[in-house]
Every structure is written in C-alpha cells, then in structure tokens.
Design a protein around this motif. Sequence first.
Motif, PDB file in Angstrom:
ATOM      1  N   LEU A 164       0.960  -1.390   0.242  1.00  0.00           N
ATOM      2  CA  LEU A 164      -0.128  -0.283   0.123  1.00  0.00           C
ATOM      3  C   LEU A 164       0.996   1.271  -0.307  1.00  0.00           C
ATOM      4  O   LEU A 164       0.217   2.490  -0.981  1.00  0.00           O
ATOM      5  CB  LEU A 164      -1.169   0.228   1.580  1.00  0.00           C
ATOM      6  N   ALA A 165       1.956   1.498   0.248  1.00  0.00           N
ATOM      7  CA  ALA A 165       2.986   2.383   0.799  1.00  0.00           C
ATOM      8  C   ALA A 165       3.544   2.769  -0.640  1.00  0.00           C
ATOM      9  O   ALA A 165       3.635   3.846  -0.610  1.00  0.00           O
ATOM     10  CB  ALA A 165       3.902   1.670   2.078  1.00  0.00           C
ATOM     11  N   THR A 166       2.979   1.952  -1.538  1.00  0.00           N
ATOM     12  CA  THR A 166       4.233   2.237  -3.180  1.00  0.00           C
ATOM     13  C   THR A 166       3.444   2.715  -3.870  1.00  0.00           C
ATOM     14  O   THR A 166       3.370   3.569  -5.343  1.00  0.00           O
ATOM     15  CB  THR A 166       4.886   1.713  -3.765  1.00  0.00           C
ATOM     16  N   ALA A 167       1.807   3.165  -3.426  1.00  0.00           N
ATOM     17  CA  ALA A 167       0.573   3.148  -4.266  1.00  0.00           C
ATOM     18  C   ALA A 167      -0.035   4.524  -4.427  1.00  0.00           C
ATOM     19  O   ALA A 167      -0.368   5.824  -3.190  1.00  0.00           O
ATOM     20  CB  ALA A 167      -0.944   2.188  -4.205  1.00  0.00           C
ATOM     21  N   PRO A 168       0.234   5.224  -5.207  1.00  0.00           N
ATOM     22  CA  PRO A 168       0.017   7.037  -4.989  1.00  0.00           C
ATOM     23  C   PRO A 168      -1.743   7.148  -5.163  1.00  0.00           C
ATOM     24  O   PRO A 168      -1.856   8.116  -4.536  1.00  0.00           O
ATOM     25  CB  PRO A 168       0.069   7.127  -6.717  1.00  0.00           C
ATOM     26  N   ARG A 169      -2.548   5.604  -4.956  1.00  0.00           N
ATOM     27  CA  ARG A 169      -4.295   6.109  -4.774  1.00  0.00           C
ATOM     28  C   ARG A 169      -4.682   5.008  -4.542  1.00  0.00           C
ATOM     29  O   ARG A 169      -4.354   3.177  -4.881  1.00  0.00           O
ATOM     30  CB  ARG A 169      -4.945   6.204  -6.291  1.00  0.00           C
TER      31      ARG A 169
ATOM     32  N   LEU B 201       1.135   4.003   7.497  1.00  0.00           N
ATOM     33  CA  LEU B 201       1.196   4.110   6.183  1.00  0.00           C
ATOM     34  C   LEU B 201       1.777   5.338   6.536  1.00  0.00           C
ATOM     35  O   LEU B 201       2.781   5.936   6.089  1.00  0.00           O
ATOM     36  CB  LEU B 201      -0.199   4.500   5.178  1.00  0.00           C
ATOM     37  N   GLN B 202       0.898   6.843   7.152  1.00  0.00           N
ATOM     38  CA  GLN B 202       2.186   8.075   8.122  1.00  0.00           C
ATOM     39  C   GLN B 202       3.083   7.249   8.296  1.00  0.00           C
ATOM     40  O   GLN B 202       3.922   8.221   8.016  1.00  0.00           O
ATOM     41  CB  GLN B 202       1.032   8.659   8.947  1.00  0.00           C
ATOM     42  N   GLY B 203       3.333   6.825   9.162  1.00  0.00           N
ATOM     43  CA  GLY B 203       4.973   6.089   9.419  1.00  0.00           C
ATOM     44  C   GLY B 203       6.052   6.081   8.366  1.00  0.00           C
ATOM     45  O   GLY B 203       7.237   6.066   8.618  1.00  0.00           O
ATOM     46  N   GLN B 204       5.232   5.466   7.029  1.00  0.00           N
ATOM     47  CA  GLN B 204       6.026   5.285   6.307  1.00  0.00           C
ATOM     48  C   GLN B 204       6.595   6.304   5.275  1.00  0.00           C
ATOM     49  O   GLN B 204       7.464   5.880   4.783  1.00  0.00           O
ATOM     50  CB  GLN B 204       5.477   3.550   6.023  1.00  0.00           C
ATOM     51  N   ARG B 205       5.103   6.495   4.627  1.00  0.00           N
ATOM     52  CA  ARG B 205       6.083   8.081   4.079  1.00  0.00           C
ATOM     53  C   ARG B 205       4.661   8.996   4.451  1.00  0.00           C
ATOM     54  O   ARG B 205       3.313   8.966   4.839  1.00  0.00           O
ATOM     55  CB  ARG B 205       5.115   7.843   2.329  1.00  0.00           C
ATOM     56  N   PRO B 206       4.373  10.039   3.454  1.00  0.00           N
ATOM     57  CA  PRO B 206       3.539  11.357   4.255  1.00  0.00           C
ATOM     58  C   PRO B 206       2.718  10.880   3.208  1.00  0.00           C
ATOM     59  O   PRO B 206       2.512  10.377   2.146  1.00  0.00           O
ATOM     60  CB  PRO B 206       4.417  12.817   3.734  1.00  0.00           C
ATOM     61  N   GLN B 207       1.563  10.457   4.240  1.00  0.00           N
ATOM     62  CA  GLN B 207      -0.206  11.209   3.722  1.00  0.00           C
ATOM     63  C   GLN B 207      -0.393  12.161   3.366  1.00  0.00           C
ATOM     64  O   GLN B 207      -0.755  13.059   3.008  1.00  0.00           O
ATOM     65  CB  GLN B 207      -0.855  10.617   4.677  1.00  0.00           C
ATOM     66  N   GLY B 208      -0.817  12.309   1.682  1.00  0.00           N
ATOM     67  CA  GLY B 208      -1.269  13.130   1.409  1.00  0.00           C
ATOM     68  C   GLY B 208      -2.598  13.619   1.643  1.00  0.00           C
ATOM     69  O   GLY B 208      -2.599  14.722   1.417  1.00  0.00           O
ATOM     70  N   SER B 209      -3.348  12.317   1.635  1.00  0.00           N
ATOM     71  CA  SER B 209      -5.077  13.114   1.814  1.00  0.00           C
ATOM     72  C   SER B 209      -5.893  11.676   1.939  1.00  0.00           C
ATOM     73  O   SER B 209      -5.270  10.592   1.922  1.00  0.00           O
ATOM     74  CB  SER B 209      -5.658  14.245   1.085  1.00  0.00           C
ATOM     75  N   VAL B 210      -7.130  12.137   2.957  1.00  0.00           N
ATOM     76  CA  VAL B 210      -7.899  10.722   3.097  1.00  0.00           C
ATOM     77  C   VAL B 210      -9.066  11.730   2.377  1.00  0.00           C
ATOM     78  O   VAL B 210      -9.740  12.830   3.171  1.00  0.00           O
ATOM     79  CB  VAL B 210      -7.838  10.668   4.263  1.00  0.00           C
ATOM     80  N   LEU B 211     -10.073  10.203   2.341  1.00  0.00           N
ATOM     81  CA  LEU B 211     -11.012  10.581   1.322  1.00  0.00           C
ATOM     82  C   LEU B 211     -12.118   9.799   1.839  1.00  0.00           C
ATOM     83  O   LEU B 211     -12.195   8.705   2.151  1.00  0.00           O
ATOM     84  CB  LEU B 211     -11.477  10.411   0.460  1.00  0.00           C
TER      85      LEU B 211
ATOM     86  N   PRO C 228      -4.600  15.312  -3.712  1.00  0.00           N
ATOM     87  CA  PRO C 228      -3.254  14.791  -2.771  1.00  0.00           C
ATOM     88  C   PRO C 228      -3.112  13.612  -2.883  1.00  0.00           C
ATOM     89  O   PRO C 228      -3.685  13.081  -1.773  1.00  0.00           O
ATOM     90  CB  PRO C 228      -3.097  16.031  -2.008  1.00  0.00           C
ATOM     91  N   ALA C 229      -1.574  13.057  -3.907  1.00  0.00           N
ATOM     92  CA  ALA C 229      -1.036  12.005  -3.470  1.00  0.00           C
ATOM     93  C   ALA C 229       0.162  11.614  -2.954  1.00  0.00           C
ATOM     94  O   ALA C 229       0.489  12.563  -2.372  1.00  0.00           O
ATOM     95  CB  ALA C 229      -1.070  11.337  -4.391  1.00  0.00           C
ATOM     96  N   PRO C 230      -0.014  11.072  -1.606  1.00  0.00           N
ATOM     97  CA  PRO C 230      -0.606   9.396  -1.881  1.00  0.00           C
ATOM     98  C   PRO C 230      -1.672  10.068  -1.860  1.00  0.00           C
ATOM     99  O   PRO C 230      -2.327  10.159   0.407  1.00  0.00           O
ATOM    100  CB  PRO C 230       0.192   8.617  -1.403  1.00  0.00           C
ATOM    101  N   ALA C 231      -3.457   9.408  -1.525  1.00  0.00           N
ATOM    102  CA  ALA C 231      -4.183   9.663  -1.135  1.00  0.00           C
ATOM    103  C   ALA C 231      -5.649   8.139  -0.975  1.00  0.00           C
ATOM    104  O   ALA C 231      -5.179   6.826  -2.065  1.00  0.00           O
ATOM    105  CB  ALA C 231      -5.307  10.468  -2.463  1.00  0.00           C
ATOM    106  N   VAL C 232      -5.769   7.924   0.026  1.00  0.00           N
ATOM    107  CA  VAL C 232      -6.782   7.136  -0.067  1.00  0.00           C
ATOM    108  C   VAL C 232      -7.954   7.345   0.096  1.00  0.00           C
ATOM    109  O   VAL C 232      -9.117   7.962   1.106  1.00  0.00           O
ATOM    110  CB  VAL C 232      -5.853   6.500   1.715  1.00  0.00           C
ATOM    111  N   LEU C 233      -9.095   6.964  -0.397  1.00  0.00           N
ATOM    112  CA  LEU C 233     -10.410   6.589   0.076  1.00  0.00           C
ATOM    113  C   LEU C 233     -10.966   5.379   0.817  1.00  0.00           C
ATOM    114  O   LEU C 233     -10.216   4.338  -0.039  1.00  0.00           O
ATOM    115  CB  LEU C 233     -11.124   6.625  -1.522  1.00  0.00           C
ATOM    116  N   ILE C 234     -12.162   5.958   1.621  1.00  0.00           N
ATOM    117  CA  ILE C 234     -12.701   4.879   2.322  1.00  0.00           C
ATOM    118  C   ILE C 234     -14.028   5.142   1.586  1.00  0.00           C
ATOM    119  O   ILE C 234     -14.583   5.896   2.298  1.00  0.00           O
ATOM    120  CB  ILE C 234     -13.025   5.616   4.102  1.00  0.00           C
ATOM    121  N   ALA C 235     -14.260   3.857   1.731  1.00  0.00           N
ATOM    122  CA  ALA C 235     -16.059   4.202   1.008  1.00  0.00           C
ATOM    123  C   ALA C 235     -16.507   2.287   0.925  1.00  0.00           C
ATOM    124  O   ALA C 235     -15.564   1.703   2.153  1.00  0.00           O
ATOM    125  CB  ALA C 235     -16.574   4.122  -0.567  1.00  0.00           C
ATOM    126  N   GLY C 236     -17.671   2.769   0.652  1.00  0.00           N
ATOM    127  CA  GLY C 236     -18.334   1.286   1.283  1.00  0.00           C
ATOM    128  C   GLY C 236     -17.653  -0.300   0.206  1.00  0.00           C
ATOM    129  O   GLY C 236     -17.231   0.270  -1.046  1.00  0.00           O
TER     130      GLY C 236
END
Length: 306
Positions: A68-73, A96-106, A241-249
């Motif tokens: 996951l840490a290598t994925a932009p989205r 993830l925030q500990g492995q690389r700066p998190q860009g955003s969470v949606l 902003p990347a890397p971005a994580v979307l949380i959804a159903g």
Amino acid sequence: MKFPLSLAAVLPACVLALGACSSVAPVAGTATGAATASATVQDVRQLGEIVDLRSGQRVTAEQLLAQLATAPRIIVGEQHDQLSHHQIEQWLLQQLQGQRPQGSVLLEMLNPDQQAKVDKVKPWLQTDPVVRPEHVAELLAWQPSWKWEQYGDLVMTVMRAPYPVWSANLDRSEIKQLFIDKPAVQGKHSNLANDGKVHDKLKDIIRVMHDNQIDEPRLAAMLSVQQQRDRRMAERLLAAPAPAVLIAGAYHAHKDLGVPLHVQDLTGGPAPLVLVLAQQGATVLAPQADFVWFTPVVAPAVASAK
C-alpha cells in the motif's frame, strides 16, 4: 415493498453500502475510548486473514502495508456496520503515515456541504485541544446514518492528522435531483453499453437488496445515483493530494463495478490499488480487488419481540 418517491430519494445513499442498513450487531464499546472499542496494534495484525488476490497467497499485515505504501491512490472498501473494519482502517492510516507522508484521506461518509466544517475544525484539532469526540461530531454536522460509535475513533484520527480530509460523496440535494433526472455516466469502462455487464450487475444487487420488490423507474434511478456517486468519488480521488486513500463501501471499491472503472474512464490509465475488507466466508475475487482482508463474522442482532 415499494417506496414512495420522497423516501426513495434518500435510499440511494445506502442502497449499495454493503450492510450500512442491515441489522448486524455492533461490537461493544464507543468512540470515546472504551477498551473494547479500539483494537491494539497487535489485535489488528492478528485479526482475520489477508490474501493477495493477484497471487492467491496469504500475506501479513506488514506485507500488505509495504504494498500500500508504494501506491499513489488506494481505495479501501468496507462493510459500514463492522467496527473491526474501521479499526483496521485507522491502523492502516496510522502505519502508512509512518512509512511515507500521507497526501490526503477521502471519506464517503462526508458530503460536500460538510467540507467547509472539516476545513475549519481540522486546524483547531491540530493544536491538540482537549475535546469530546461527540463535540467534534456536532461541529462536523456528522450524519446520524453513519453511526458515530462505529466511526468516531477513525474520524478523530484523520481529523487530528496533518494531511487534508476530503468529502467524497454527493449532497442529498444532488441525490434527490439525480433520482428524478436519472442521467447516465459516460465512459466505456463504467458504462460498457455494448454488453451492459456493469449495469446488469448493479441492477441485480439493487434488486436483491430490495427483495426483488422494486419497479423499473426506481431501479433505473438507483442505478443512476449509484454510478454518479462512483463518478464523484473518482473525481475527488484524482483531484486529492497524493498519496490518497479513499474509504468507501465495498461495492464502491470493487474494480469490476465501482470507482476504479470511473478512474479508468477519466484517466485512461490503470485503476487504483483496491483493498476490500470482508467478513470471513464472503466471496471476493481477483477481478474485484487486489487484496482482501477477511475479518471474523459478527452475528446478526436478534430482533426483540414487540
């Protein structure tokens, strides 16, 4: 059961939410810090089983994090009424925030009309004030349909974190209008007008969730709203902003049904990395996700006699 239009207009908000409207009993505890509510790091790592669907191999939580840490989205698909899924999401974001700066969470759970509140409250929370989580819910105008006892710890984590938090859903006013207009999305991946596979699958899911008691106009409306929600999530994910994580159903996350198809339509490129959280015994296949994290089954609540 057939729903009147006024009620049906708000149903799409949870129609394909993979259990958001079901009667599964929540895990004991609250979002205010009860010991039974928050899984420890060790608890989460040992929770269930993780499978890399691309290879069919089991992986550890640490191996999943490395991928996951290598994925932009990334899209994380959850079952909304499963507290363990929110605990996993919370843990993943912290790690993830500990492995690389998190860009955003949606968050699917946030509507556009809440974004200004998020943007106002977040800088204040960066000062680490002593505040009741329930007060933060009030400041955000958190929607009661997303149970705070389920989401509170996750929301407090992302709101106190240094990265931006974005809404990913439609406003209710938009949903109501879409329910009337029934516009179709444009794109070969999400539409597939030549064979209708995506539309047929989504319609089948909607029918099942309504016990096959849904007329064609409402079915068409719910299909339109579902796909417009997926398109909105895709647009927001691409803009964030990347890397971005979307949380959804989970249905929104599925690569063969939801947001990934719309990302491909909009970019012409590959789909985001998809992790689906599912209860043990569920069927999640390689065309639907890259990884699946199976969690223990929570027994349905027993309805009390009236």
